[in-house]
Enzyme design. Structure first.
Site, short mmCIF file in Angstrom:
data_model
loop_
_atom_site.label_atom_id
_atom_site.label_comp_id
_atom_site.label_asym_id
_atom_site.label_seq_id
_atom_site.Cartn_x
_atom_site.Cartn_y
_atom_site.Cartn_z
N ASP A 21 -2.68 -13.54 -2.04
CA ASP A 21 -3.99 -12.90 -1.85
C ASP A 21 -4.86 -13.70 -0.88
O ASP A 21 -4.78 -14.93 -0.84
CB ASP A 21 -4.68 -12.78 -3.22
N SER A 66 1.09 -3.46 -2.83
CA SER A 66 0.97 -2.75 -4.11
C SER A 66 0.90 -1.24 -3.87
O SER A 66 0.59 -0.79 -2.76
CB SER A 66 -0.28 -3.21 -4.86
N ASN A 69 -2.28 -0.35 -2.45
CA ASN A 69 -2.53 -0.74 -1.05
C ASN A 69 -2.37 0.43 -0.06
O ASN A 69 -2.85 0.36 1.06
CB ASN A 69 -1.61 -1.88 -0.61
N ARG A 72 -5.53 1.62 1.74
CA ARG A 72 -6.21 0.84 2.78
C ARG A 72 -6.26 1.64 4.09
O ARG A 72 -5.53 2.63 4.24
CB ARG A 72 -5.44 -0.46 3.02
N ARG A 189 -1.28 -17.30 -8.08
CA ARG A 189 -2.11 -16.40 -7.27
C ARG A 189 -3.01 -17.24 -6.39
O ARG A 189 -3.66 -18.17 -6.88
CB ARG A 189 -2.97 -15.47 -8.14
N SER A 197 -3.79 -7.86 -11.31
CA SER A 197 -3.70 -6.72 -10.37
C SER A 197 -2.41 -5.91 -10.46
O SER A 197 -1.76 -5.65 -9.44
CB SER A 197 -3.89 -7.21 -8.93
C1 FPP Z 1 -3.25 -9.88 0.33
O1 FPP Z 1 -4.31 -10.20 1.16
C2 FPP Z 1 -2.04 -9.64 1.08
C3 FPP Z 1 -1.41 -8.44 1.23
C4 FPP Z 1 -1.87 -7.18 0.64
C5 FPP Z 1 -0.19 -8.33 2.02
C6 FPP Z 1 0.76 -9.47 1.97
C7 FPP Z 1 1.62 -9.36 3.15
C8 FPP Z 1 2.07 -10.39 3.91
C9 FPP Z 1 1.84 -11.79 3.57
C10 FPP Z 1 2.81 -10.14 5.17
C11 FPP Z 1 4.02 -9.25 5.12
C12 FPP Z 1 4.97 -9.57 4.07
C13 FPP Z 1 6.26 -9.92 4.20
C14 FPP Z 1 7.05 -10.16 2.97
C15 FPP Z 1 6.92 -10.13 5.50
P1 FPP Z 1 -5.53 -9.20 1.23
O2 FPP Z 1 -5.37 -8.37 2.46
O3 FPP Z 1 -5.66 -8.47 -0.04
O4 FPP Z 1 -6.72 -10.21 1.41
P2 FPP Z 1 -8.22 -10.03 0.93
O5 FPP Z 1 -8.19 -9.98 -0.56
O6 FPP Z 1 -8.87 -11.25 1.47
O7 FPP Z 1 -8.73 -8.77 1.56
#
Ligand code: FPP
Length: 245
Positions: A21, A66, A69, A72, A189, A197
């Protein structure tokens, strides 16, 4: 000294699950677009995986996308899917060199077809690897997983293949997407948020929880090693008293 040297190899967690996160907030702090955070999040994924390989962790499960997600902005969703495909293309060599087997949980049918194809190809190409199983939770909802398991079991009862009384903890686990994985010993986390979550709700019943106060793109192998050391200092009682252990 690295935290790696402080890890007790006899008490290793078998399975580590991570809620990655803070990509968006990290990018915003730097005055950049959210996608920049996700791109740098991929580097942290590599850190986590390399760390697990080094520390001999057999199962790593990452919450990459998720079910929620999908709500978004479309551009962000598309960028994440693209990042998944390019990362898999790039990392296949690392998977093979390090004996990493890829696995997925979640409703993959919702993913764009090129992402589904790349995932299937990579799963097939790495299926004989035994050093570490990397599970990506994609389009994943733990409640949906539990509902699916309940529906499966209900159908088996309806068809007369199963008695309702035979449904127990073990059988329920065997009907989850994670049927081939042990329950996580440690859940990490990042980003300072203290929430689960909708991630592995059933499976984390007895997991140790570790919340880190840094954003996912800043996560390093050392953070992983330190979390393992923290985990090893806790006493897992599974409902028993200290004296009974
Ligand atoms: C959470 O940060 C992250 C995600 C929803 C996506 C995770 C994806 C990656 C790390 C890259 C792609 C994955 C792979 C396995 C190649 P957020 O966007 O929720 O951050 P925030 O809470 O600050 O908005």
């Amino acid at each position: 000294m690295s935290f790696l040297d402080q890890i007790d190899n006899i008490k290793l967690p078998q399975h580590i699950a991570i809620i990655m996160d803070g990509n968006g907030r990290w990018a915003k702090q730097k005055g950049k677009l959210r996608v920049f955070g996700h791109q740098n999040g991929v580097k942290a994924v590599r850190e986590a995986l390399e760390g697990c390989v080094k520390a001999n962790i057999k199962f790593l499960t990452l919450y990459a996308f998720s079910a929620e997600n999908w709500n978004r902005p479309k551009l962000e969703v598309m960028a994440l899917m693209e990042l998944l495909v390019t990362s898999l293309k790039k990392e296949i060599k690392t998977f093979q060199e390090n004996g990493v087997r890829l696995n997925v949980i979640g409703d993959i049918s919702k993913l764009p077809s090129n992402a589904q194809k790349k995932l299937q190809e990579t799963i097939e190409a790495t299926k004989e690897n035994t050093h570490c199983t990397l599970t990506l939770a994609l389009s994943y909802s733990s409640r949906q997983e539990i509902v699916d398991a309940a529906r499966n079991l209900a159908q088996q009862v309806k068809q007369g293949k199963l008695q309702a009384d035979d449904i127990n903890d073990e059988l329920f686990s065997a009907n989850l997407y994670t049927q081939n994985l042990p329950d996580p010993d440690l859940l990490i986390r990042t980003s300072g948020e203290l929430r689960i979550s909708n991630f592995l709700l059933w499976q984390i019943a007895y997991s140790e929880l570790c919340f880190l106060d840094k954003m996912w793109p800043e996560f390093t192998k050392e953070d992983l090693f330190k979390s393992i050391v923290d985990y090893q200092q806790r006493e897992r009682r599974f409902g028993k008293t200290s004296e009974q252990l």
